[in-house]
Structures are given as C-alpha cells and as structure tokens.
Design a protein around this motif. Structure first.
Motif, PDB file in Angstrom:
ATOM      1  N   ILE A 185      98.057  -7.354  66.288  1.00 34.87           N
ATOM      2  CA  ILE A 185      98.317  -6.183  65.450  1.00 34.87           C
ATOM      3  C   ILE A 185      97.000  -5.836  64.764  1.00 34.87           C
ATOM      4  N   ARG A 186      96.519  -4.620  64.975  1.00 33.43           N
ATOM      5  CA  ARG A 186      95.219  -4.200  64.455  1.00 33.43           C
ATOM      6  C   ARG A 186      95.394  -3.612  63.051  1.00 33.43           C
ATOM      7  N   VAL A 187      94.744  -4.247  62.063  1.00 36.81           N
ATOM      8  CA  VAL A 187      94.962  -3.908  60.654  1.00 36.81           C
ATOM      9  C   VAL A 187      93.686  -3.394  59.996  1.00 36.81           C
ATOM     10  N   LEU A 188      93.848  -2.347  59.177  1.00 38.85           N
ATOM     11  CA  LEU A 188      92.763  -1.808  58.361  1.00 38.85           C
ATOM     12  C   LEU A 188      93.133  -2.021  56.891  1.00 38.85           C
ATOM     13  N   VAL A 189      92.197  -2.556  56.095  1.00 39.68           N
ATOM     14  CA  VAL A 189      92.435  -2.809  54.668  1.00 39.68           C
ATOM     15  C   VAL A 189      91.620  -1.822  53.844  1.00 39.68           C
ATOM     16  N   VAL A 190      92.290  -1.066  52.970  1.00 43.58           N
ATOM     17  CA  VAL A 190      91.611  -0.060  52.137  1.00 43.58           C
ATOM     18  C   VAL A 190      91.959  -0.308  50.671  1.00 43.58           C
ATOM     19  N   ASP A 191      90.967  -0.743  49.892  1.00 39.48           N
ATOM     20  CA  ASP A 191      91.185  -1.048  48.476  1.00 39.48           C
ATOM     21  C   ASP A 191      89.841  -1.002  47.764  1.00 39.48           C
ATOM     22  N   ASP A 192      89.801  -0.403  46.571  1.00 44.12           N
ATOM     23  CA  ASP A 192      88.527  -0.275  45.874  1.00 44.12           C
ATOM     24  C   ASP A 192      88.116  -1.535  45.131  1.00 44.12           C
ATOM     25  N   GLN A 193      89.004  -2.512  44.992  1.00 47.63           N
ATOM     26  CA  GLN A 193      88.659  -3.778  44.351  1.00 47.63           C
ATOM     27  C   GLN A 193      88.085  -4.719  45.414  1.00 47.63           C
ATOM     28  N   GLU A 194      86.768  -4.891  45.389  1.00 52.72           N
ATOM     29  CA  GLU A 194      86.096  -5.585  46.479  1.00 52.72           C
ATOM     30  C   GLU A 194      86.573  -7.019  46.655  1.00 52.72           C
ATOM     31  N   LEU A 195      86.740  -7.767  45.571  1.00 55.97           N
ATOM     32  CA  LEU A 195      87.160  -9.159  45.701  1.00 55.97           C
ATOM     33  C   LEU A 195      88.547  -9.256  46.327  1.00 55.97           C
ATOM     34  N   PHE A 196      89.449  -8.389  45.876  1.00 57.63           N
ATOM     35  CA  PHE A 196      90.802  -8.390  46.439  1.00 57.63           C
ATOM     36  C   PHE A 196      90.759  -8.007  47.909  1.00 57.63           C
ATOM     37  N   ARG A 197      89.986  -6.960  48.238  1.00 56.93           N
ATOM     38  CA  ARG A 197      89.907  -6.470  49.616  1.00 56.93           C
ATOM     39  C   ARG A 197      89.327  -7.528  50.541  1.00 56.93           C
ATOM     40  N   ARG A 198      88.218  -8.147  50.127  1.00 56.50           N
ATOM     41  CA  ARG A 198      87.578  -9.156  50.957  1.00 56.50           C
ATOM     42  C   ARG A 198      88.481 -10.374  51.127  1.00 56.50           C
ATOM     43  N   GLY A 199      89.133 -10.769  50.020  1.00 57.10           N
ATOM     44  CA  GLY A 199      90.033 -11.926  50.098  1.00 57.10           C
ATOM     45  C   GLY A 199      91.192 -11.668  51.047  1.00 57.10           C
ATOM     46  N   LEU A 200      91.777 -10.474  50.945  1.00 59.77           N
ATOM     47  CA  LEU A 200      92.898 -10.112  51.814  1.00 59.77           C
ATOM     48  C   LEU A 200      92.444 -10.051  53.274  1.00 59.77           C
ATOM     49  N   THR A 201      91.255  -9.495  53.494  1.00 60.62           N
ATOM     50  CA  THR A 201      90.717  -9.410  54.850  1.00 60.62           C
ATOM     51  C   THR A 201      90.531 -10.796  55.454  1.00 60.62           C
ATOM     52  N   MET A 202      89.950 -11.712  54.695  1.00 61.26           N
ATOM     53  CA  MET A 202      89.712 -13.071  55.187  1.00 61.26           C
ATOM     54  C   MET A 202      91.014 -13.791  55.498  1.00 61.26           C
ATOM     55  N   LEU A 203      91.998 -13.639  54.622  1.00 59.68           N
ATOM     56  CA  LEU A 203      93.280 -14.324  54.823  1.00 59.68           C
ATOM     57  C   LEU A 203      94.017 -13.769  56.041  1.00 59.68           C
ATOM     58  N   LEU A 204      94.011 -12.441  56.180  1.00 54.78           N
ATOM     59  CA  LEU A 204      94.695 -11.835  57.325  1.00 54.78           C
ATOM     60  C   LEU A 204      94.005 -12.188  58.636  1.00 54.78           C
ATOM     61  N   ALA A 205      92.677 -12.290  58.593  1.00 53.21           N
ATOM     62  CA  ALA A 205      91.919 -12.607  59.806  1.00 53.21           C
ATOM     63  C   ALA A 205      92.272 -13.987  60.344  1.00 53.21           C
ATOM     64  N   SER A 206      92.802 -14.852  59.486  1.00 49.98           N
ATOM     65  CA  SER A 206      93.155 -16.208  59.917  1.00 49.98           C
ATOM     66  C   SER A 206      94.584 -16.295  60.456  1.00 49.98           C
ATOM     67  N   GLU A 207      95.321 -15.179  60.387  1.00 49.79           N
ATOM     68  CA  GLU A 207      96.705 -15.163  60.850  1.00 49.79           C
ATOM     69  C   GLU A 207      96.769 -14.954  62.360  1.00 49.79           C
ATOM     70  N   ASP A 208      97.624 -15.719  63.030  1.00 48.63           N
ATOM     71  CA  ASP A 208      97.822 -15.539  64.460  1.00 48.63           C
ATOM     72  C   ASP A 208      98.421 -14.168  64.738  1.00 48.63           C
ATOM     73  N   GLY A 209      97.894 -13.507  65.759  1.00 50.02           N
ATOM     74  CA  GLY A 209      98.461 -12.232  66.176  1.00 50.02           C
ATOM     75  C   GLY A 209      98.074 -11.068  65.301  1.00 50.02           C
ATOM     76  N   VAL A 210      97.125 -11.273  64.369  1.00 50.89           N
ATOM     77  CA  VAL A 210      96.659 -10.202  63.492  1.00 50.89           C
ATOM     78  C   VAL A 210      95.147 -10.084  63.632  1.00 50.89           C
ATOM     79  N   GLU A 211      94.657  -8.872  63.813  1.00 50.94           N
ATOM     80  CA  GLU A 211      93.218  -8.613  63.948  1.00 50.94           C
ATOM     81  C   GLU A 211      92.808  -7.559  62.930  1.00 50.94           C
ATOM     82  N   VAL A 212      91.940  -7.925  61.992  1.00 52.49           N
ATOM     83  CA  VAL A 212      91.446  -6.972  61.000  1.00 52.49           C
ATOM     84  C   VAL A 212      90.312  -6.180  61.638  1.00 52.49           C
ATOM     85  N   VAL A 213      90.524  -4.888  61.807  1.00 52.27           N
ATOM     86  CA  VAL A 213      89.546  -4.054  62.516  1.00 52.27           C
ATOM     87  C   VAL A 213      88.639  -3.273  61.579  1.00 52.27           C
TER      88      VAL A 213
END
Length: 230
Positions: free
Chosen positions: A16-44
C-alpha cells in the motif's frame, strides 16, 4: 519540505503506497519511519504543508494519504479537495488532535475516508491505512449520525438519474448499515454473511450509483431518500 521517499523492499504482493503530509516535522518523520517498517506498507513521500502535499500526491499517485487538518499555505480541507480532484483513486485519512473538530465533517464531505487521532498507536495507524486502502471508511458511529443529519438538510443534487436505477433489498440493507458507521466485518456479522459478500455488495452499490466512496454513497442515498431514516 517536500521529499520523495525511496521505496522499501517488500514481501510478496504489492504494498500500500502511502504519502504523509504534516507540518510538524518530528511527528511527520516519526510516522514515516514507523510506517516504513510495517509489512505491506510503502511510504512513497512526505510533505510539510498542504500545497506541497497536493503537488507530491499528483506526482506519486499514492493509494493512501495521511493528511493533517491544520497546515500552512493550504489547509487540510483544501488539500483534501485538491488531491481528490487530481488523484481520485487516493484514499485520504485526516490527522487530527480531536474528533470534535468541525473541519472533520467538511473533510469527509470533501472526499476523505475518515479521520485518525494523532495520539493513535502505530498499530492503529497501520490498520487504518489497510482499512481505507480496502475501500472502507474510518467514521465513528457518532460522526456518521452527525454527517447524516447534515446531509438530510442539503438539497437534492443536480445529478442526471440513471434510467432504471435500482438497488436490491440486500444492497439497501448493506447501505443502511454502512450509514451507521459499521465496517465490513461488522456488517457481515450483522447480516450473517461473509466479508467478501459485503465487499461485493458495496462495490455493486457504488457502481450503480456511479460514485467513488462509501460516504458518497451514503450522501446520495440520504438525498435521494433511499434510506429509512427518521
């Protein structure tokens, strides 16, 4: 800052190709890193405001967009409308600190598949991504009631009716349950049928109504008085 993300190695099947859009950089980066480690999920990709998020969505055509409600340059609501216009297939989840925000109703009416609280666990976020990618909605029963009340106050849409348009009794039954905020599993349990059967009914409903999402189907059904609502 708008930043494409290199795809991760995934197991069998398309992720599942996911895009993360959030102006809070720490939250956005943290969410991106966590999702990237999930099976079947690709942060694009990831973006820091609504305008950049819209442009990146058009560029990478994600399956799911996690979109903050409050952002500079282009609000989450405006970005939601723009992304749905440019990438209709993208499913949008609004990120919010409270499920009481009035903007959430506007977001859902603008095409969002639902909302997710920012204090949700990574398991809840990953599950939400999978749910909306599967064509379901993240709408609580209480929000569903409020949305239906709002829809009932709207005038009938200027839509050319499809000649001979008819939903079967079972499809109407499924639509009524969708309107209460139930997901496919809950509907299957209620009607004592399989989840795949529910999916087929929802797909048929959308095709017959020439709509693109479950919430659009509920809006249409309320306006056209297809549901037995008080």
């Amino acid at each position: 800052m708008m930043r494409p993300v290199e795809p991760n190695t995934t197991e069998s099947g398309e992720p599942i190709r996911v895009l993360v859009v959030d102006d809070q950089e720490l939250f956005r980066r943290g969410l991106t890193m966590l999702l990237a480690s999930e099976d079947g999920v690709e942060v694009v990709g990831e973006a820091g405001d609504g305008a950049e998020g819209t442009a990146l969505a058009e560029s990478v055509a994600p399956d799911v967009v996690l979109l903050d409600v409050r952002m500079p340059r282009l609000s989450g609501i405006e970005a939601c409308r723009a992304i749905k216009e440019r990438v209709p297939s993208a499913k949008i989840i609004m990120l919010t600190v409270s499920d009481e925000e009035a903007d959430l109703y506007e977001a859902v009416k603008s095409g969002a598949s639902g909302y997710l609280l920012k204090d949700s666990s990574i398991e809840e976020v990953a599950q939400a991504v999978r749910v909306v990618a599967d064509g379901q909605s993240l709408i609580s029963p209480s929000m569903a009631v409020k949305l239906i009340d709002e829809f009932k106050q709207m005038s009938r849409p200027e839509r050319t009716n499809v000649p001979g348009l008819r939903l079967t009794e079972r499809e109407l039954e499924v639509l009524r349950l969708v309107a209460t905020g139930m997901n496919n599993r809950e509907i299957a349990r209620q009607l004592v049928i399989s989840e795949n059967t529910v999916k087929n009914h929802v797909r048929n409903i959308l095709e017959k109504l020439q709509l693109h999402s479950r919430m659009e189907a509920v809006m249409y059904a309320v306006r056209e008085k297809l549901l037995d609502l008080p």
